[in-house]
Design a protein around this motif. Structure first.
Motif, short mmCIF file in Angstrom:
data_model
loop_
_atom_site.label_atom_id
_atom_site.label_comp_id
_atom_site.label_asym_id
_atom_site.label_seq_id
_atom_site.Cartn_x
_atom_site.Cartn_y
_atom_site.Cartn_z
N ALA A 43 0.85 -1.18 0.00
CA ALA A 43 0.00 0.00 0.00
C ALA A 43 0.89 1.23 0.00
O ALA A 43 1.91 1.27 0.69
CB ALA A 43 -0.91 0.01 1.21
N LYS A 44 0.50 2.21 -0.81
CA LYS A 44 1.25 3.47 -0.82
C LYS A 44 0.28 4.62 -0.93
O LYS A 44 -0.83 4.47 -1.44
CB LYS A 44 2.27 3.50 -1.96
N ILE A 45 0.73 5.76 -0.44
CA ILE A 45 -0.10 6.95 -0.48
C ILE A 45 0.38 7.83 -1.62
O ILE A 45 1.57 8.16 -1.71
CB ILE A 45 -0.01 7.71 0.87
N GLY B 291 -3.25 12.21 -1.81
CA GLY B 291 -3.73 11.74 -0.51
C GLY B 291 -4.49 10.43 -0.56
O GLY B 291 -4.89 9.91 0.47
N SER B 292 -4.70 9.88 -1.75
CA SER B 292 -5.41 8.61 -1.84
C SER B 292 -4.44 7.45 -1.56
O SER B 292 -3.25 7.54 -1.84
CB SER B 292 -6.04 8.44 -3.22
N GLY C 5 4.85 -3.38 -9.91
CA GLY C 5 4.60 -2.01 -9.49
C GLY C 5 3.29 -1.42 -9.98
O GLY C 5 3.01 -0.25 -9.74
N ALA C 6 2.44 -2.21 -10.63
CA ALA C 6 1.17 -1.71 -11.15
C ALA C 6 0.18 -1.51 -10.02
O ALA C 6 0.15 -2.26 -9.04
CB ALA C 6 0.59 -2.68 -12.16
N GLU C 7 -0.66 -0.47 -10.15
CA GLU C 7 -1.69 -0.21 -9.15
C GLU C 7 -2.84 -1.19 -9.36
O GLU C 7 -3.29 -1.42 -10.48
CB GLU C 7 -2.19 1.22 -9.26
N PRO D 112 -10.17 7.07 -0.68
CA PRO D 112 -10.17 8.15 -1.67
C PRO D 112 -9.24 9.30 -1.27
O PRO D 112 -8.71 9.35 -0.17
CB PRO D 112 -11.63 8.60 -1.67
N ALA D 113 -9.09 10.24 -2.20
CA ALA D 113 -8.23 11.40 -1.95
C ALA D 113 -8.85 12.28 -0.88
O ALA D 113 -10.06 12.36 -0.72
CB ALA D 113 -8.07 12.20 -3.24
N LYS D 114 -7.97 12.94 -0.14
CA LYS D 114 -8.44 13.81 0.95
C LYS D 114 -8.60 15.23 0.49
O LYS D 114 -7.98 15.76 -0.31
CB LYS D 114 -7.48 13.74 2.12
#
Length: 111
Positions: free
Chosen positions: A85-87, A91-92, A101-103, A109-111
């Motif tokens: 998991a990465k931010i 901010g999502s 490395g693919a999402e 969700p984004a902040k």
């Protein structure tokens, strides 16, 4: 949990692991640590004839399996992989494949 509904997973241990079964996650039980995978851990229930099932016979259904017995399959590289998991900058929070490395999907969700 690192596995969500509609993910594709591969069973790595247990009775269904011999055929390298891959299936779609139908339901997740986070409190029990189990998931329901399409086509895996099939059991047969013998039922008597009733109004709902007039012929009776054997009904097959899937049973939940432990989440530690499966690995997520990456949609990009088509291999079973660990997830991280990465931010992102907006901010999502997203899951990603540690191999390529693919999402894989968003966690928040984004902040």
């Amino acid at each position: 949990m690192h596995i969500k509904v509609d993910d594709t997973v591969e069973i790595i241990t247990g009775a269904d692991s011999a055929g390298e079964l891959r299936g779609k996650v139908l339901k997740v039980f986070p409190d029990k640590g189990k998931i329901l995978v399409e086509g895996a851990a099939k059991v047969y229930k013998h039922v008597k004839p009733s109004q709902r099932n007039p012929r009776g016979g054997k009904l097959s259904k899937e049973m939940p399996i432990d989440i530690s017995n499966v690995m997520l399959v990456c949609s990009e590289c088509k291999k079973r992989t660990k997830t991280g998991a990465k931010i992102k900058e907006d901010g999502s929070k997203v899951r990603y494949c540690k191999s390529c490395g693919a999402e894989i999907g968003t966690l928040s969700p984004a902040k």
